[in-house]
Design an enzyme around this catalytic site. Sequence first.
Site, mmCIF file in Angstrom:
data_model
loop_
_atom_site.group_PDB
_atom_site.id
_atom_site.type_symbol
_atom_site.label_atom_id
_atom_site.label_comp_id
_atom_site.label_asym_id
_atom_site.label_seq_id
_atom_site.Cartn_x
_atom_site.Cartn_y
_atom_site.Cartn_z
ATOM 1 N N ASP A 33 0.794 -1.226 0.000
ATOM 2 C CA ASP A 33 0.000 0.000 0.000
ATOM 3 C C ASP A 33 0.829 1.281 0.000
ATOM 4 O O ASP A 33 0.395 2.288 -0.530
ATOM 5 C CB ASP A 33 -0.979 -0.020 1.164
ATOM 6 C CG ASP A 33 -2.084 -1.051 0.926
ATOM 7 O OD1 ASP A 33 -2.649 -1.052 -0.172
ATOM 8 O OD2 ASP A 33 -2.354 -1.867 1.820
ATOM 9 N N MET B 136 -3.999 8.763 -0.103
ATOM 10 C CA MET B 136 -5.314 8.240 0.220
ATOM 11 C C MET B 136 -5.785 8.686 1.599
ATOM 12 O O MET B 136 -6.748 8.150 2.135
ATOM 13 C CB MET B 136 -5.288 6.707 0.152
ATOM 14 C CG MET B 136 -4.828 6.162 -1.184
ATOM 15 S SD MET B 136 -5.750 6.853 -2.567
ATOM 16 C CE MET B 136 -7.276 5.976 -2.356
ATOM 17 N N ASN C 85 -11.262 -0.670 -0.335
ATOM 18 C CA ASN C 85 -12.330 -1.083 0.558
ATOM 19 C C ASN C 85 -11.998 -0.883 2.033
ATOM 20 O O ASN C 85 -12.870 -0.765 2.859
ATOM 21 C CB ASN C 85 -12.664 -2.560 0.302
ATOM 22 C CG ASN C 85 -11.413 -3.420 0.280
ATOM 23 O OD1 ASN C 85 -10.570 -3.288 -0.613
ATOM 24 N ND2 ASN C 85 -11.258 -4.275 1.273
ATOM 25 N N TYR C 86 -10.697 -0.858 2.364
ATOM 26 C CA TYR C 86 -10.266 -0.869 3.754
ATOM 27 C C TYR C 86 -9.929 0.519 4.257
ATOM 28 O O TYR C 86 -9.481 1.357 3.494
ATOM 29 C CB TYR C 86 -8.986 -1.706 3.879
ATOM 30 C CG TYR C 86 -9.123 -2.947 4.737
ATOM 31 C CD1 TYR C 86 -9.403 -4.177 4.167
ATOM 32 C CD2 TYR C 86 -8.959 -2.878 6.117
ATOM 33 C CE1 TYR C 86 -9.515 -5.317 4.953
ATOM 34 C CE2 TYR C 86 -9.065 -4.020 6.903
ATOM 35 C CZ TYR C 86 -9.343 -5.232 6.313
ATOM 36 O OH TYR C 86 -9.446 -6.357 7.092
ATOM 37 N N GLU C 87 -10.061 0.708 5.582
ATOM 38 C CA GLU C 87 -9.521 1.894 6.229
ATOM 39 C C GLU C 87 -8.410 1.480 7.186
ATOM 40 O O GLU C 87 -8.519 0.452 7.870
ATOM 41 C CB GLU C 87 -10.594 2.630 7.045
ATOM 42 C CG GLU C 87 -11.250 3.777 6.312
ATOM 43 C CD GLU C 87 -12.224 3.326 5.239
ATOM 44 O OE1 GLU C 87 -12.600 2.139 5.243
ATOM 45 O OE2 GLU C 87 -12.599 4.154 4.399
ATOM 46 N N TYR C 88 -7.379 2.304 7.215
ATOM 47 C CA TYR C 88 -6.310 2.128 8.190
ATOM 48 C C TYR C 88 -6.134 3.448 8.924
ATOM 49 O O TYR C 88 -5.942 4.483 8.290
ATOM 50 C CB TYR C 88 -4.990 1.774 7.505
ATOM 51 C CG TYR C 88 -5.025 0.428 6.821
ATOM 52 C CD1 TYR C 88 -4.660 -0.729 7.510
ATOM 53 C CD2 TYR C 88 -5.434 0.310 5.502
ATOM 54 C CE1 TYR C 88 -4.706 -1.964 6.888
ATOM 55 C CE2 TYR C 88 -5.487 -0.927 4.872
ATOM 56 C CZ TYR C 88 -5.117 -2.061 5.565
ATOM 57 O OH TYR C 88 -5.167 -3.287 4.955
ATOM 58 N N HIS D 60 -6.567 -13.358 5.071
ATOM 59 C CA HIS D 60 -5.454 -12.505 4.647
ATOM 60 C C HIS D 60 -4.670 -12.072 5.863
ATOM 61 O O HIS D 60 -5.090 -12.292 7.005
ATOM 62 C CB HIS D 60 -5.971 -11.286 3.870
ATOM 63 C CG HIS D 60 -6.942 -10.454 4.655
ATOM 64 N ND1 HIS D 60 -8.286 -10.753 4.731
ATOM 65 C CD2 HIS D 60 -6.758 -9.352 5.416
ATOM 66 C CE1 HIS D 60 -8.894 -9.866 5.504
ATOM 67 N NE2 HIS D 60 -7.994 -9.002 5.936
ATOM 68 N N HIS E 2 -2.292 -8.643 7.441
ATOM 69 C CA HIS E 2 -1.900 -7.237 7.278
ATOM 70 C C HIS E 2 -0.527 -7.075 7.916
ATOM 71 O O HIS E 2 -0.375 -7.359 9.107
ATOM 72 C CB HIS E 2 -2.862 -6.302 8.002
ATOM 73 C CG HIS E 2 -4.291 -6.410 7.573
ATOM 74 N ND1 HIS E 2 -4.863 -5.541 6.672
ATOM 75 C CD2 HIS E 2 -5.261 -7.272 7.923
ATOM 76 C CE1 HIS E 2 -6.134 -5.868 6.498
ATOM 77 N NE2 HIS E 2 -6.410 -6.920 7.241
ATOM 78 N N ASP F 74 24.840 5.308 14.366
ATOM 79 C CA ASP F 74 23.509 5.810 14.038
ATOM 80 C C ASP F 74 22.733 4.665 13.383
ATOM 81 O O ASP F 74 23.107 4.191 12.316
ATOM 82 C CB ASP F 74 23.661 7.009 13.085
ATOM 83 C CG ASP F 74 22.339 7.706 12.819
ATOM 84 O OD1 ASP F 74 21.321 7.304 13.414
ATOM 85 O OD2 ASP F 74 22.338 8.675 12.023
ATOM 86 N N HIS G 187 -5.958 -12.115 9.570
ATOM 87 C CA HIS G 187 -7.389 -11.831 9.625
ATOM 88 C C HIS G 187 -8.181 -13.021 9.089
ATOM 89 O O HIS G 187 -8.209 -13.258 7.893
ATOM 90 C CB HIS G 187 -7.683 -10.557 8.822
ATOM 91 C CG HIS G 187 -9.070 -10.036 9.021
ATOM 92 N ND1 HIS G 187 -9.506 -8.860 8.468
ATOM 93 C CD2 HIS G 187 -10.127 -10.531 9.715
ATOM 94 C CE1 HIS G 187 -10.764 -8.658 8.814
ATOM 95 N NE2 HIS G 187 -11.167 -9.669 9.564
#
Length: 683
Positions: A345, A354, A428-431, A479, A481, A629, A640
């Site tokens: 994504d 998005m 379709n998804y929200e994050y 699936h 994530h 560093d 899911h």
Amino acid sequence: MAQARHLRTSIRFALPALLGLLAVHPTASAQAPRRGPNDPVDPPVPPSSAKVSSARHPLDPLDPAEIQRAVATVRKERRLPESVRFVSVTLNEPLKDVVLHPRSDGGCPREAFLILLDNATGRGFEAVVDLGRETVTRYDALPEGVQPPIMTDEFLECEEAARRSPAFRAALKKRGVEDVNLVMVDAWSAGHYGNEPPEDRGKRLSRALCWVRSEPNDNGYARPLEGIVAVVDLNRKEVLRIEDYGAVALPPQAGNWARSYIKEMRSDLKPLEVQQPEGTSFTIRGHDVQWQKWDLRVGFNPREGLVLYTVRYEGRPILYRASIAEMIVPYADPKESAYRKNAFDMGEYGVGMMANSLALGCDCLGTIRYFDGHLADSRGRPVTIKNAICLHEEDAGMLWKHTDWRTNQSEVRRARRLAVSMVATLGNYEYGYYWYFYQDGTIQMEVKLTGIMNTTGLKPGEAPRFGTEVAPQVNAPYHQHFFSARLDFAVDGETNTVHEVNTRSVPAGPDNPHGNAFFAESTPLRKESEAQRRTNPLSARFWRVVNPGRENVMGQPVAYRLCPGENVLPFAQPGAAVLQRAGFLTRNLWVTPYDRAERYPTGDYPNQNPGGDGLPRWTKADRPLEARDLVVWYTFGQTHIPRLEDWPVMPVSSVGFLLRPDGFFDRNPAMDLPPPSPRSSGL
Ligand code: NI
């Protein structure tokens, strides 16, 4: 999915389909452009920018005027034809040195980093513009075959291309769909599987998946157009072919979520309001946020969305930069139309593009401060996402408490946290991406997963093996994530070492005569090959980022602890394409020495890339990691297995991790919090 957004030019800009567009990265890496014999030669680079903007901090995101200037400069100098589009225009982040040791006049050179795509030739380009001098300081063609990420505008173009296609219409007709305007075509990335037919080679592709609404505003994801894959050439904006794996009847029921469809709402809710009568406890100047003993800078870019910089507590640095640098969702179904589903994504699209405008609705209570997100559309026009980032304070329950049962003395302190967040709609998804800062020095990263599950269609009576039938004939495939947090630590300075801590039992014997003994074993991760680790809840594993040059009151080096939360590894087989392309998923922790060019765990251009880039490649060098560093990459994921209760919109599911001070302070740093007032504690 389709959410509306306004361009500065007030052109309405609908975002359909999947995921956003991407951007970014400042310098060359191995995948970065090599100049070909016919590519234009860079003009000589002037020593440094003379004209500076003293009003801007070096890490401030580009504003609309700077975006415009960057685009105009490249257009003018390179005489770009109409076919060249702007994949992304973003801040070219300055060298750390410029940030950490600012010039005495407070000014800073400002640079833009651009990714361009010529639709006519299919060739991508990178450019750097010195915004002060208004000159292009670098312009390189990407190697042939490197695909810039999918641009937001291409979602609409992909959908339109499909709707125009006679082959697509014929496939719809087979499924009884006549009104092509109700069809949703989601521009899924094509990936790279090594089995692409010859006609696909070298093309900029989407393998689009389709759904159909029953009316213009209903939930189209309740009605999958099973078996259709529209293979679209995004440069030519035309369908290459329709792959049809067999029609399945549309599911019989609607799955609506919009308020107009909900017949009866519960009526027993009384108001619960958060009041801050004296205002907030934070102050904001530009992108700098100060809250109690914390201070940090908020950034935003098209690829990662929300970025945090120079996070400090009482002026002591903890993180130079923190972001979620990649997010990948591999699906489980092996069938022909579905095995390629695994969107990257950030890298194939871009979460910043998005980002929701929280002007359309924000889930936060109380006094909220927002930051706008400034981006460019593919024609180089500035786009503003109003209220892209939300910042507010939250009550966070109990921070500490003790009652002396002999004296009846009791002390309790309430915790409060500062929440910095954004929400992105990826098809379709929200994050929701939430960073929380607590008064005891804890930093929490939480991803909230919600929205609508991706769906496929089932025949009546068909029992899915790789998904859950969440409504009659609607399959929500299994699936995972995965998220990659890129944590550029600076625990009390840039010189850090990472240790792994495992809790061990002592074998029964003279050292453990009663069988109760266990101890914490700390192991330094001395080089990259030792710093590719997995979580282990059974050894209570965590990692410490130590500054060996700074001691706490006990004479121990100061540290911050990375505490894993829920986590998992991919279920894909080692040879699976998704793991070739995203090898970083196979480890939960990677540590690398800081390199300005190493920004994304799958490399700069994962779109249609066969893989091997990013963390697995860089770490082959096996660079030393002690007292330097460092960048810590934490991969966290959630599997899911959908439930009926996840339909039609899924209640929020959370996944994340904590960073907690571990000998960074000499004692609980929140002892100085005043007790709650009787009113607020309900007395
Ligand atoms: Ni999910």
